[in-house]
Scaffold this motif. Sequence first.
Motif, PDB file in Angstrom:
ATOM      1  N   UNK A 212       0.838  -1.210   0.000  1.00  0.00           N
ATOM      2  CA  UNK A 212       0.000   0.000   0.000  1.00  0.00           C
ATOM      3  C   UNK A 212       0.876   1.264   0.000  1.00  0.00           C
ATOM      4  N   UNK A 213       1.946   1.198  -0.818  1.00  0.00           N
ATOM      5  CA  UNK A 213       2.873   2.317  -0.902  1.00  0.00           C
ATOM      6  C   UNK A 213       2.213   3.586  -1.468  1.00  0.00           C
ATOM      7  N   UNK A 214       1.249   3.423  -2.382  1.00  0.00           N
ATOM      8  CA  UNK A 214       0.580   4.611  -2.940  1.00  0.00           C
ATOM      9  C   UNK A 214      -0.141   5.382  -1.849  1.00  0.00           C
ATOM     10  N   UNK A 215      -0.781   4.655  -0.935  1.00  0.00           N
ATOM     11  CA  UNK A 215      -1.470   5.318   0.189  1.00  0.00           C
ATOM     12  C   UNK A 215      -0.449   5.996   1.102  1.00  0.00           C
ATOM     13  N   UNK A 216       0.695   5.329   1.299  1.00  0.00           N
ATOM     14  CA  UNK A 216       1.765   5.890   2.144  1.00  0.00           C
ATOM     15  C   UNK A 216       2.258   7.217   1.564  1.00  0.00           C
ATOM     16  N   UNK A 217       2.479   7.252   0.222  1.00  0.00           N
ATOM     17  CA  UNK A 217       2.971   8.487  -0.408  1.00  0.00           C
ATOM     18  C   UNK A 217       1.949   9.614  -0.306  1.00  0.00           C
ATOM     19  N   UNK A 218       0.683   9.262  -0.228  1.00  0.00           N
ATOM     20  CA  UNK A 218      -0.354  10.294  -0.086  1.00  0.00           C
ATOM     21  C   UNK A 218      -0.567  10.681   1.380  1.00  0.00           C
ATOM     22  N   UNK A 219       0.188  10.016   2.273  1.00  0.00           N
ATOM     23  CA  UNK A 219       0.068  10.338   3.699  1.00  0.00           C
ATOM     24  C   UNK A 219      -1.152   9.715   4.357  1.00  0.00           C
ATOM     25  N   UNK A 220      -1.768   8.722   3.683  1.00  0.00           N
ATOM     26  CA  UNK A 220      -2.975   8.108   4.251  1.00  0.00           C
ATOM     27  C   UNK A 220      -2.654   7.032   5.283  1.00  0.00           C
ATOM     28  N   UNK A 221      -1.443   6.457   5.197  1.00  0.00           N
ATOM     29  CA  UNK A 221      -0.998   5.491   6.213  1.00  0.00           C
ATOM     30  C   UNK A 221       0.428   5.870   6.596  1.00  0.00           C
TER      31      UNK A 221
END
Length: 376
Positions: A212-221
């Motif tokens: 879930x790296x895309x969520x990490x880059x968006x600051x969601x996780x």
Amino acid sequence: MIPFNAPPVVGTEIDYMQSAMASGKLCGDGGFTRRCQQWMEQRFASKKVLLTPSCTASLEMAALLLDIQPGDEVIMPSYTFVSTANAFVLRGATIVFVDIRPDTLNIDESKIEAAITDKTRAIVPVHYAGVACEMDAIMALAAKYHLYVVEDAAQGVMSTYKGRALGSIGHIGCFSFHETKNYTAGGEGGATLINDPTLVERAEIIREKGTNRSQFFRGQVDKYTWRDVGSSYLMADLQAAYLWAQLEAAECINQQRLALWHNYEEALAPLARAGRIELPTIPADCVHNAHMFYIKLRDEADRSRLIDWLKEAEILAVFHYIPLHSSPAGREFGRFAGDDRYTTAESERLLRLPLFYNLSAVNQRTVINTLLSYFA
Ligand SMILES: *Cc1c(COP(=O)(O)O)cnc(C)c1O
């Protein structure tokens, strides 16, 4: 020699590639990837567009995303590129080929229902030459039998069906930015259009190696972890920079291709009226992108003679797909449902003419005159 194809170059690619190099980020999901994706999401009204290394990769992503399993069946035309089938064969599916229509060479929507079994999971319409399949009929069948629709819109970027962009109508759509297509990402490239909102989150995870790296880059996780199966389906940002130049010029490239397409149509119309050749049919609901100009000859022998005649004049014209169901792998991994009334017969008499963004007027004239002289 007048080539069959040359990759499109508009002139601004090098500036954007230099700017990508100066940005310090060349891997996937950089600034140019974001720009390309957002442009396509708006222009084509797709929920989520993800750049990929190729349309082949996009089709593989789709098969993973739909959890295609051994024993599942996937319906598609036999008159298509190998990747349309391979993506699902890699997941263990059996390919069920359905005949094409003789007018557009697209899957015959009226023959799909008879090919559906309780193992069918998906229908994969291929928009040949950037001319739309009968999507209303296909989507209605999918709804009736609870199937997914994956559009192979490799050739359909900027085409529409009843005003909707090809690739944005099925649950998932797949674009190609290979150098033989209308727009390229520096030679190879693709995009996956996720139109079903319930598939978006998992699509991002599959594309990012199952994380879930895309969520990490968006600051969601606050950290990213391994969540699911996946692979690396990102396009390098250096290639997205090349693609961005082409998308900015998309209208101009499209108009230029259409102008070339109409030149062929106008010049060859008398031959068609005289019954010597057949020209492409564009149904009323379709606005196409001039991806291809083909003619149909009487038979395979007639086509071979014309290919030789053109080659004598230093012009490369080429035929297209060998139907998948008659190839060794097609026989192993698939079966043909119903009769092959048109697939083989039409494929044997089709010839594609040179058509590319940078084709000069004088070279196109030479192609046309050489064709006319063959039939004189
Ligand atoms: C070109 C093409 C593909 C493959 O595209 P790549 O980007 O080269 O992987 C798949 N399907 C169709 C119909 C194509 O024309």
